[in-house]
Design a protein around this motif. Structure first.
Motif, PDB file in Angstrom:
ATOM      1  N   ARG A 122     -18.684  10.939  73.183  1.00  0.00           N
ATOM      2  CA  ARG A 122     -17.396  10.380  72.374  1.00  0.00           C
ATOM      3  C   ARG A 122     -16.148  10.284  73.496  1.00  0.00           C
ATOM      4  N   LEU A 141     -23.371   6.932  65.091  1.00  0.00           N
ATOM      5  CA  LEU A 141     -22.361   7.712  65.645  1.00  0.00           C
ATOM      6  C   LEU A 141     -22.629   9.158  65.228  1.00  0.00           C
ATOM      7  N   ASP A 142     -23.336   9.322  64.009  1.00  0.00           N
ATOM      8  CA  ASP A 142     -23.360  10.717  63.659  1.00  0.00           C
ATOM      9  C   ASP A 142     -24.041  11.587  64.957  1.00  0.00           C
ATOM     10  N   GLY A 143     -23.535  12.735  65.009  1.00  0.00           N
ATOM     11  CA  GLY A 143     -24.366  13.885  65.871  1.00  0.00           C
ATOM     12  C   GLY A 143     -24.262  13.257  67.560  1.00  0.00           C
ATOM     13  N   GLU A 161     -31.309  11.855  71.086  1.00  0.00           N
ATOM     14  CA  GLU A 161     -30.467  12.548  72.241  1.00  0.00           C
ATOM     15  C   GLU A 161     -31.156  12.391  73.469  1.00  0.00           C
ATOM     16  N   PRO A 213     -21.888   4.846  60.744  1.00  0.00           N
ATOM     17  CA  PRO A 213     -21.988   6.496  60.630  1.00  0.00           C
ATOM     18  C   PRO A 213     -23.247   6.843  61.060  1.00  0.00           C
ATOM     19  N   ALA A 214     -24.576   6.192  60.722  1.00  0.00           N
ATOM     20  CA  ALA A 214     -25.801   6.704  61.124  1.00  0.00           C
ATOM     21  C   ALA A 214     -25.961   6.579  62.657  1.00  0.00           C
ATOM     22  N   ALA A 233     -20.538   1.901  68.209  1.00  0.00           N
ATOM     23  CA  ALA A 233     -22.056   1.807  67.622  1.00  0.00           C
ATOM     24  C   ALA A 233     -22.730   0.724  68.209  1.00  0.00           C
ATOM     25  N   ASP A 267     -15.007   2.370  66.354  1.00  0.00           N
ATOM     26  CA  ASP A 267     -16.249   2.972  65.932  1.00  0.00           C
ATOM     27  C   ASP A 267     -17.362   1.752  65.764  1.00  0.00           C
ATOM     28  N   ASP A 308     -23.939   0.565  59.086  1.00  0.00           N
ATOM     29  CA  ASP A 308     -24.792   0.959  59.963  1.00  0.00           C
ATOM     30  C   ASP A 308     -24.047   2.125  61.136  1.00  0.00           C
TER      31      ASP A 308
END
Ligand SMILES: CC(C)(COP(=O)(O)OP(=O)(O)OC[C@H]1O[C@@H](n2cnc3c(N)ncnc32)[C@H](O)[C@@H]1OP(=O)(O)O)[C@@H](O)C(=O)NCCC(=O)NCCS
Length: 257
Positions: A162, A154-156, A199, A151-152, A176, A172, A149
């Protein structure tokens, strides 16, 4: 032994409790069920003795076992928290219904429960419920996102977020977990769920408070979230920003055993 613990949370506000007495609204009860200790037979027996008729009718309509279980787990946690908040109440006199945004609603139980609210969360390992007065909004989330889960989640995320995470030496997966339970518990507090752009829930700061993290938000200055990490689950508790709460009164060891 029934694998459930309840914790009394006491809050303070330097000023501002609306039209309510502080003693009526500045407290809550958190119930935590360790699902590892709850086998299917016990779960079914508890559902029979704790759920009321409306909940049993609803339960019978669920087709998937996973949903049946999460429904029961959440309601058992809610009833344990209600029983600790209001000793002597009959759990079967209360329905935990669902509002138009799927938010949990307390129905029945008598006059004492008027104005009371509940926030629920269930993960593979834990079910948690928080009972509180709706004059003092709170929200809860427990989860342990899987490595896949990450990458989804933390993406964007924005570079400044960060940087905030990096300052705490989180890997990571930890990052997350933190972001996930923070925004879910906030989203439950304001009943938007995750239907708004993510966001919107961007942190404005992340601080360390003893064993837990404290997240504030760029767009929701009225709230902050306290987050307790755990190897089997992370817990997020969102509360009004100006409410004082000692995170040390709720140690990870008390939550997760
Ligand atoms: C609501 C949401 C934050 C829940 O998070 P989750 O990690 O999936 O699940 P959790 O176990 O932590 O929480 C589930 C509980 O949140 C509560 N909840 C659901 N929507 C809520 C809302 N809008 N506000 C407050 N609480 C809510 C419910 O009590 C639910 O348990 P229950 O259905 O057994 O009563 C998230 O799933 C979401 O927003 N989803 C988007 C809405 C959606 O997909 N709805 C599906 C219908 S198509």
């Amino acid at each position: 032994m029934f694998p459930i613990t309840t914790h009394r949370l006491m809050f303070q506000r330097p000023k501002g409790t609306g039209t309510f007495a502080p003693s009526d609204i500045l407290r809550a009860v958190l119930a935590v069920i360790d699902l590892e200790g709850l086998d299917d037979a016990r779960c079914t027996a508890l559902a029979e003795s704790q759920l009321n008729d409306a909940e049993k009718t609803r339960l019978a309509g669920f087709r998937h076992d996973r949903r049946r279980k999460s429904f029961i787990h959440g309601r058992l946690a809610a009833k344990a928290a209600l029983s600790a908040y209001f000793p002597g109440i009959d759990p079967q006199s209360i329905e935990i219904g669902s509002g138009v945004f799927d938010q949990p609603i307390i129905v029945g139980g008598g006059d004492d429960l008027q104005g009371m609210s509940v926030s629920l969360s269930h993960s593979d390992r834990f079910a948690v419920a928080l009972v509180f007065h709706r004059a003092h909004p709170l929200g809860i989330d427990v989860d342990l996102p899987t490595i896949t889960d990450v990458p989804a989640i933390l993406d964007g995320i924005a570079p400044d977020v960060r940087d905030m995470i990096r300052a705490h030496d989180l890997d990571d997966h930890g990052a997350a977990c933190l972001l996930w339970v923070a925004r879910e518990s906030l989203a439950k507090t304001i009943t938007t769920g995750m239907m708004t752009p993510l966001e919107l829930y961007a942190p404005s700061s992340i601080d360390r408070k003893g064993a837990c993290f404290e997240v504030r938000y760029a767009n929701f200055g009225q709230y902050r979230t306290l987050i307790w990490p755990g190897a089997q689950g992370w817990l997020g508790l969102t509360l009004p920003d100006q409410t004082e709460f000692d995170p040390a009164s709720l140690l990870s060891s008390m939550l997760w055993g």
